[in-house]
Design an enzyme around this catalytic site. Structure first.
Site, mmCIF file in Angstrom:
data_model
loop_
_atom_site.group_PDB
_atom_site.id
_atom_site.type_symbol
_atom_site.label_atom_id
_atom_site.label_comp_id
_atom_site.label_asym_id
_atom_site.label_seq_id
_atom_site.Cartn_x
_atom_site.Cartn_y
_atom_site.Cartn_z
ATOM 1 N N LYS A 85 0.836 -1.210 0.000
ATOM 2 C CA LYS A 85 0.000 0.000 0.000
ATOM 3 C C LYS A 85 0.873 1.263 0.000
ATOM 4 O O LYS A 85 0.620 2.187 -0.757
ATOM 5 C CB LYS A 85 -0.920 0.043 1.231
ATOM 6 N N ARG A 144 -8.862 1.245 9.402
ATOM 7 C CA ARG A 144 -8.463 -0.137 9.681
ATOM 8 C C ARG A 144 -9.588 -0.891 10.381
ATOM 9 O O ARG A 144 -9.480 -2.091 10.586
ATOM 10 C CB ARG A 144 -7.278 -0.151 10.653
ATOM 11 N N ARG A 147 11.913 -6.302 4.158
ATOM 12 C CA ARG A 147 11.533 -4.888 4.147
ATOM 13 C C ARG A 147 12.477 -4.051 5.013
ATOM 14 O O ARG A 147 12.851 -4.451 6.108
ATOM 15 C CB ARG A 147 10.088 -4.744 4.642
ATOM 16 N N ARG A 197 11.766 -2.505 10.783
ATOM 17 C CA ARG A 197 10.770 -2.081 11.777
ATOM 18 C C ARG A 197 10.550 -3.202 12.779
ATOM 19 O O ARG A 197 10.456 -4.353 12.403
ATOM 20 C CB ARG A 197 9.445 -1.776 11.062
ATOM 21 N N ARG A 251 -0.086 -9.292 13.118
ATOM 22 C CA ARG A 251 -0.686 -8.216 12.316
ATOM 23 C C ARG A 251 -1.606 -8.802 11.238
ATOM 24 O O ARG A 251 -2.649 -8.216 10.927
ATOM 25 C CB ARG A 251 0.405 -7.353 11.677
#
Ligand code: AMP
Length: 210
Positions: A13, A88, A123, A156, A167
């Site tokens: 996203k 969300r 990532r 992260r 998540r």
């Protein structure tokens, strides 16, 4: 255009939001980036949000709704915007409607959990400007350094495997029902994740007719 990007954490996203933002010349509003900046600066919102974020849980709706109501009144939002990571929950979507915000499209990037889990390990995120990279599919020009602002790239905390699984389960339970919410309003469009970022962008542009 007022666009909402839906999709699991790690679906792309943020990456696609930046590309669409340049194409349409409208800002991207990422609640994740706003919250990470608040945590880094030690603001009251940041202090409250950190414990939820570190676990991969959602930050309470009232905190997010407060942030959004403020941000959407900034002058750069007048011609439209892309919401990345908000709403969300159904409560957040209802709060947008209650604030009189009529979005044009909710675009969901569809991707399997297995692909997400494989992807998240690569990532890397800029500690300063929030830009994201991937060691294989979207590497920075210089390893470990942000192309945009030159700051250090890190993993992260919430991209660690255990937290990613949490998540994903939060996504399926709390956020995926938003697809039905926007489908029932005739606003939902689905796009399948493609093998490359550029291919996914092509499908998104076609779907949005831009
Ligand atoms: P993101 O960068 O969008 O993946 O967001 C990172 C984390 O920030 C999430 O795992 C949540 O803890 C928090 N967060 C971001 N946006 C929201 C939101 N709209 N509602 C609740 N929590 C959020």
């Amino acid at each position: 255009m007022k666009l909402i990007l839906l999709g699991a954490p790690g679906a792309g996203k943020g990456t696609q939001a930046e590309i669409i933002s340049k194409k349409l010349n409208i800002p991207t509003i990422s609640t994740g980036n706003i919250l990470r900046a608040a945590v880094k600066n030690g603001t009251p919102v940041g202090l409250k949000a950190k414990e939820f974020m570190d676990k991969g849980a959602l930050v309470p709706d009232e905190v997010i709704i407060g942030i959004m109501n403020e941000r959407l009144q900034e002058p750069d939002c007048a011609e439209g915007y892309i919401l990345d990571g908000m709403p969300r929950t159904i409560a957040q979507a209802e709060a947008l409607e209650a604030a009189g915000i009529d979005i044009d499209v909710a675009l969901s990037i569809e991707i399997t959990d297995a692909e997400i889990e494989a992807r998240m390990t690569g990532r890397r995120t800029c500690t300063t400007c929030g830009a994201t990279y991937h060691v294989v599919s979207n590497p920075p020009k210089k390893e470990g350094v942000c192309d945009i602002c030159g700051a250090e790239l890190t993993i992260r905390k919430d991209d660690e495997p255990e937290t990613v699984r949490n998540r994903l389960s939060v996504y399926h339970r709390e956020t995926e029902p938003l697809k039905d919410f926007y489908r029932s309003r005739g606003k939902l469009k689905l796009v399948d994740n493609q093998p490359t970022i550029a291919d996914t962008t092509t499908v998104i542009f076609e779907t949005l007719g831009i």
